[in-house]
Design a protein around this motif. Structure first.
Motif: not given
Length: 834
Positions: A101-117, A121-125
């Protein structure tokens, strides 16, 4: 490098290899740590996967601009990356799964769910101007939802379990993913600091404890369950700030270390040359949080490359929970801080020359240390003590450190020899298990022999004789004795050496010359009785009592005759030996009893009379001759009386001793009337003797006989008192006789009454009793017939008709049996008739 006496808590090293290569051309912007690998993002949009040594294992070209954040799930199989140009990628490192995904502003942070596997729990912020949550739903489509917006850029996000913490321009929020509710808002304290230059540092200590560092303020928050009675419209959880304190510098990163905190601080200082504020080396501190303050445990200034150009936002602190590894990331350098292990602790102790503590620490942790060896530390400790001049302590430590290593022992001995300190190590040399080469012990003994005879003697006494070549040492001692022949220490030591070498005869000669107390012990221990046959006089001169006891205890090895013969020229010693022999056994030395009379007369008169009394083998004529020659009155009196010449003995007592009491005592012992007559005749013209006789003979001779012989008009001292005493003695005798008579009469009467009572008792007569005359039963078989039976007090029974008719006029009859046996008459006590 910290030169203080306090030991540092952490050790540091640069992450090199591939990292060095990367940072020569690029600059680090962020890094994430997993227990299996590291993920490094750069300013040129590259992401590198590294092993723990910094070697590159994989490379990703994500963007042409700066990578802002890399996020990994707990398994390390999925990675999220965001960059300054707004790109966000979430993909599997070992699968084809990928999100772009490409946003129209800088993305400073990303965090995937600790149990993403896990599939559910396929989530991230992601964090830019908004905090967006992406969830994969139907047909593998990703659905975004806004969690928060309107408070400026999201600059930090940490996801732990079901809780997400993020920081924006206003403060820190926590979201509960189960209830999808925000449960707290922690405002930042210093709003004057630009949030882009001094970003917030977040880390989860555990699933319910969040640590916040912003500016120079640290808060430790605990997420707690709200009580059901307080719920109402409030979230079911709330946050309590349990610790809060301020630091001296601005915070660039935080990490937990047990119950303490590791704080990475950005430091500014005033330059001494230009007096302008400039960037200083960053600091890594370990602090102990307190409710409203903190205690500094350690503080280290880090020299990272290019620190002069770095800002607070350029530093990051990442950590590996399982291994307590802390990574300090700066644009040009990555430094790893580790907790110091026991090897590091020992290194520090050795550096500070605390060798004893280092040795103790190594012994306690010998199973876990890898770098150090106890022996190496111990050897360094010994060298250190030697350099300080503490030779005795160094030698003492050799026992523990060198143990059974003979090569090391010999090396140390030679080292002590080189510095002239062989004496110091001599006391601690091993004597059993292990045993060193004989040359080592000989070298030490020669050192003492040259300068310290007493020390040499002590070593010879303490060391077993098989440690060294005895012959060599004996020769060395003999050589020294040539210079000083009377040296008692050397002579005593030479005797001990001869003893070790089983040359007991020579040892005995030296001991006797020195009159050494161990001579008797040596004889007993090594059975040297054959060697002392010609040395009996020397032994007796040294200690007569011990020598005699030893000789008498070992008669089977040295006969009595041999001892007497050896002592022939020393009669005083001969007497001591024979006297002790006589005390032990009156018969063993009987052949020497005649000799002993002269010896006692010459050297021990007090024991002569007891000897004459106790000996049965002593020739009386010889003894009498010797005693008369020497005018020994008491002994002569005894011998005369023993030979039957009591009258001569009494005469000698009276004429030589003039002792009336002794004469009376002698007469009493002999109990001979003629002696009393002689005593009276001798005393009759001597008033003092008459007084003595009057006072003492009353119990043996009638005093009247003496009184009648006293001449008329003779003045006798204390005559009245003597006569009064005779009368009192007489009265006392009369009283005693009367008292005895009364006692006898009373006893006789008592016995008579007892006999009368006994004879008045009845006597049982039955069918078993027989007549002592006809031997038929006393009682007739037919009870109807008349019969007559006589029973005597002696219990003999007769038919009356069987008794002989008495010839005497007296009607009293006596038992024929008892009268015949002279047992005394017994009158009949009962006559039975029917």
């Amino acid at each position: 490098e910290d030169e203080s006496e306090e030991e540092p808590k952490l050790k540091y090293e640069r992450l090199s290899n591939g990292v060095t290569e990367i940072l020569q051309k690029d600059a680090a912007s962020c890094m994430t740590v997993h227990e299996k690998f590291l993920a490094l993002g750069t300013h040129y949009g590259k992401v590198y996967l590294l092993d723990v040594q910094g070697n590159i294992t994989q490379k990703f070209d994500v963007s042409p601009v700066k990578i802002n954040q890399i996020s990994l799930d707990e398994s390390g199989e999925h990675m999220g990356v965001c960059s300054e140009d707004g790109k966000v990628q979430v993909f599997g490192l070992y699968s084809a799964e990928e999100f772009h995904e490409t946003f129209d502003c800088p993305i400073k942070i990303v965090a995937v769910h600790p149990q993403f596997v896990r599939s559910h729990f396929k989530q991230f912020v992601t964090g830019g101007k908004k905090l967006l949550l992406y969830e994969r739903g139907w047909m593998n489509r990703w659905k975004p939802s806004v969690l928060h917006e309107g408070e400026g850029n999201i600059r930090n996000v940490k996801w732990r379990g079901h809780l997400i913490a993020w920081a924006n321009n206003m403060g820190v929020k926590i979201l509960d993913m189960i209830s999808k509710q925000r449960i707290t808002n922690v405002p930042r304290d210093d709003i004057s600091l630009r949030p882009d230059m001094y970003p917030c540092s977040l880390c989860w200590k555990d699933n319910l404890t969040l640590i916040i560092g912003w500016g120079n303020s640290v808060k430790i928050c605990s997420v707690k369950e709200r009580h059901a009675s307080e719920m109402r419209d409030l979230p079911n959880r709330y946050v309590e700030i349990v610790f809060q304190f301020e630091t001296e510098f601005h915070i660039s990163g935080l990490a937990p270390l047990c119950d303490q905190l590791v704080v990475l601080s950005y430091v500014k200082e005033i330059s001494e040359k230009t007096e302008v504020e400039c960037c200083a080396r960053p600091r890594l501190d370990i602090v102990q949080p307190l409710p409203e303050s903190c205690e500094e445990i350690s503080s280290d200034a880090l020299t990272v490359r290019g620190f002069q150009e770095n800002e607070c936002r350029d530093y990051h602190l990442e950590y590996s929970e399982g291994e307590s590894l802390f990574y300090i990331i700066s644009p040009r350098d990555v430094v790893v801080a580790k907790e110091r292990d026991q090897d590091d602790h020992i290194d520090w102790l050795l550096e500070k020359k605390k060798y004893e503590e280092a040795l103790m620490a190594a012994e306690i942790s010998q199973k876990t240390i890898k770098k150090h060896k106890i022996l190496d530390i111990g050897l360094a400790y010994i060298n250190h003590l030697v350099e300080k001049g503490e030779y005795d302590l160094a030698a003492r430590k050799c026992q523990k450190i060198l143990g059974k290593n003979t090569d090391l022992w010999e090396f140390e001995v030679y080292k002590f020899k080189e510095i002239g300190q062989l004496k110091a190590i001599s006391r601690y040399l091993p004597r059993r298990d292990p045993v060193l080469k004989p040359l080592i012990y000989e070298m030490v003994l020669h050192e003492f022999l040259e300068s310290d005879y007493e020390g040499f003697a002590t070593l010879i006494k303490e060391w077993p004789g098989d440690l060294y070549n005895n012959t060599i040492i004996v020769q060395a001692v003999v050589d020294h004795l040539k210079k000083d022949p009377q040296n008692r220490t050397l002579l005593r030591t030479l005797a001990e050496l001869y003893t070790y070498d089983q040359r007991y005869g020579r040892a005995l000669e030296i001991y006797l010359t020195l009159r050494h107390k161990d001579v008797f012990q040596l004889i007993h221990k090594h059975n040297l009785f054959s060697s002392i046959r010609d040395k009996i006089v020397l032994l007796m001169d040294f200690d007569a009592e011990k020598a005699v006891d030893m000789l008498l205890d070992n008669e089977d090895k040295i006969s009595i005759d041999r001892v007497v013969e050896e002592l022939e020229n020393r009669p005083e010693l001969q007497h001591v030996y024979l006297h002790k022999l006589f005390k032990r056994d009156h018969h063993k030395g009987q052949r020497y009893h005649e000799k002993q009379i002269s010896l006692y007369a010459e050297y021990d008169r007090p024991n002569l009379l007891p000897f004459l009394r106790d000996s049965t083998h002593c020739p009386l004529e010889k003894a009498l001759e010797i005693c008369q020659q020497r005018n020994f009155v008491e002994e002569t009196v005894y011998l005369l009386s023993r030979m039957g010449n009591s009258r001569s003995a009494l005469k000698m007592i009276m004429e030589e001793l003039h002792d009336v009491d002794k004469a009376i005592e002698f007469a009493k012992e002999q109990d001979d009337g003629e002696l009393w007559e002689d005593l009276i005749l001798y005393s009759i013209d001597k008033p003092p003797f008459i007084t003595g006789l009057l006072n003492n003979i009353g119990t043996h001779v009638d005093p009247i006989l003496l009184i009648h012989r006293i001449k008329e008009g003779m003045e006798i001292p204390n005559l009245r008192d003597s006569l009064v005493k005779i009368l009192q003695d007489y009265n006392l005798q009369i009283l005693l006789r009367e008292g005895c008579k009364k006692i006898l009469v009373a006893d006789s009467l008592s016995l008579l009454k007892k006999m009368h009572r006994t004879q008045m008792k009845g006597v049982l007569v039955d069918e078993e009793n027989i007549c002592e005359s006809c031997l038929s039963p006393v009682l007739p078989s037919d009870a109807s017939k008349s019969f007559s039976v006589v029973v005597f007090h002696c219990r003999h029974m007769f038919h009356k008709e069987c008794l002989p008719v008495s010839n005497t006029v007296s009607p009293v009859q006596f038992c024929n049996i008892c009268s015949a046996k002279h047992r005394g008459p017994g009158s009949a006590i009962l006559e039975m008739k029917k």
